[in-house]
Write an enzyme that holds these catalytic residues in place. Sequence first.
Site, mmCIF file in Angstrom:
data_model
loop_
_atom_site.group_PDB
_atom_site.id
_atom_site.type_symbol
_atom_site.label_atom_id
_atom_site.label_comp_id
_atom_site.label_asym_id
_atom_site.label_seq_id
_atom_site.Cartn_x
_atom_site.Cartn_y
_atom_site.Cartn_z
ATOM 1 N N SER A 141 -9.619 -7.178 1.171
ATOM 2 C CA SER A 141 -10.360 -6.013 0.690
ATOM 3 C C SER A 141 -11.862 -6.148 0.982
ATOM 4 C CB SER A 141 -10.082 -5.814 -0.798
ATOM 5 O OG SER A 141 -10.481 -4.535 -1.231
ATOM 6 N N GLY A 314 7.837 1.848 -6.128
ATOM 7 C CA GLY A 314 7.573 0.414 -6.118
ATOM 8 C C GLY A 314 6.105 0.067 -6.004
ATOM 9 N N ASP A 345 -2.947 2.405 0.783
ATOM 10 C CA ASP A 345 -2.163 1.360 0.121
ATOM 11 C C ASP A 345 -2.367 1.370 -1.395
ATOM 12 O OD1 ASP A 345 -4.699 0.302 -0.283
ATOM 13 O OD2 ASP A 345 -4.278 -1.634 0.650
ATOM 14 N N ASP A 385 1.465 -2.715 -0.710
ATOM 15 C CA ASP A 385 0.263 -2.096 -1.262
ATOM 16 C C ASP A 385 -0.859 -3.119 -1.392
ATOM 17 O OD1 ASP A 385 0.272 -3.347 -3.849
ATOM 18 O OD2 ASP A 385 1.581 -1.813 -4.673
ATOM 19 N N HIS A 386 -1.972 -2.674 -1.924
ATOM 20 C CA HIS A 386 -3.202 -3.465 -1.924
ATOM 21 C C HIS A 386 -3.064 -4.766 -2.700
ATOM 22 C CE1 HIS A 386 -7.415 -3.317 -0.722
ATOM 23 N NE2 HIS A 386 -7.754 -3.844 -1.896
ATOM 24 N N GLU A 388 0.126 -6.120 -3.635
ATOM 25 C CA GLU A 388 1.321 -6.846 -3.199
ATOM 26 C C GLU A 388 1.007 -7.821 -2.074
ATOM 27 O OE1 GLU A 388 4.758 -3.449 -4.070
ATOM 28 O OE2 GLU A 388 3.732 -3.510 -2.127
ATOM 29 N N ASP A 393 0.884 -8.303 -7.429
ATOM 30 C CA ASP A 393 2.028 -7.511 -7.854
ATOM 31 C C ASP A 393 3.196 -7.872 -6.926
ATOM 32 O OD1 ASP A 393 2.772 -5.423 -9.802
ATOM 33 O OD2 ASP A 393 3.318 -4.271 -8.027
ATOM 34 N N PRO A 394 4.398 -8.065 -7.466
ATOM 35 C CA PRO A 394 5.492 -8.558 -6.632
ATOM 36 C C PRO A 394 6.116 -7.491 -5.742
ATOM 37 C CG PRO A 394 6.277 -8.193 -8.864
ATOM 38 C CD PRO A 394 4.789 -7.944 -8.891
#
Length: 416
Positions: A141, A314, A345, A385-386, A388, A393-394
């Site tokens: 990021s 998800g 994302d 995503d950002h 995951e 986050d799983p």
Amino acid sequence: MKCCRVLFLLLGLWFVFGLSVAGGRAEAAASRANDAPIVLLHGFTGWGRDEMVGFKYWGGVRGDIEQWLNDNGYRTYTLAVGPLSSNWDRACEAYAQLVGGTVDYGAAHAAKHGHARFGRTYPGLLPELKQGGRIHIIAHSQGGQTARLLVSLLENGSQEEREYAKAHNVSLSPLFEGGHRFVLSVTTIATPHDGTTLVNMVDFTDRFFDLQKAVLKTAAVASNVPYTDSVYDFKLDQWGLRRQPGESFDHYVERLKRSPVWTSTDTARYDLSIPGAEALNRWVQASPHTYYLSFSTERTEQGAWTGNHYPELGMTAFSAVVCAPFLGSYRNPALGVDDRWLENDGIVNTVSMNGPKRGSSDRIVPYDGTIRKGVWNDMGTYNVDHLEVIGVDPNPLFPIRSFYLRLAEQLAGLRP
């Protein structure tokens, strides 16, 4: 029409296991061409290894990426810079943490923005870098913007700081002298090189509630509560948010009211905006001595009727409910934000991730099996995503451990 998620997973496995699609040949395992250590650099609102009660930014619920890499023979360290700070301030902090010493934000920079010149003192993760050596930076990021700026300052220094030091007869940090080439590679993951329209969502909420002031006030309060730094450290010492010994409460409150931090552009919020990112891109250019790799992420689907992008099932709950719908529908012709900016994302627009474009002269090339110096090697887009992609986050379909081990293997194969 966007490829299905299974295809993205297969492409991810292609990268992880090094399968070549060119001519059906298997890519040879990268040999160790360098032994440069890896340095992990977090993004906006990130934290260090000793914060968040041991919950790791790099690994989260999936484990500990730094430990994985070390256990597999890739010497790895983690930086902890200001989670809300500007890329300039974060780069200065990263430099001090790497080589050791007191953070020097620069006399000219400090005078311009109205905060202290010096910050915390660090023993140094890799003090040997002063005598030579190279490192790989893997950044998530905003960390990607910070890493780019750090490389630029290391190699080119700062003309403004040099002139100010000479004119005012003050000391000059070695960071601003230039001539340092100890970053062999920069890998950016889900970095908003051209900014993120999430900042525009925050601008919209400011009509009703000033989020930046609320966060900074929270940081000021937290800075004066014992032991909170071990849970979450805002690292905004340069702005004087901490109450000084012997300072009356009334004086402290008045001093805070007069602080330039409330309206400053020397913050992450400005740097992450589209105009702020473009301003950075105009003077921070890719170094011909450094390899640049960019990984993009996305977790949205395009709607058939509206053309907007909607969060996939998800996606991290907060992003799916609060952020992704705004990013997936926000257009602004005045900023040049069109349909290309809608895929995201949950935090960053995917179009912004493969390298700096707005205001930049950097070149972006698709990865074809060879990683090149001085250009952005676009390593593709992954269906995560950002959060995951760093394990906060799983996502059981994303092979996170293999992803980072394979990346470390590729970095070790780069010729100095």
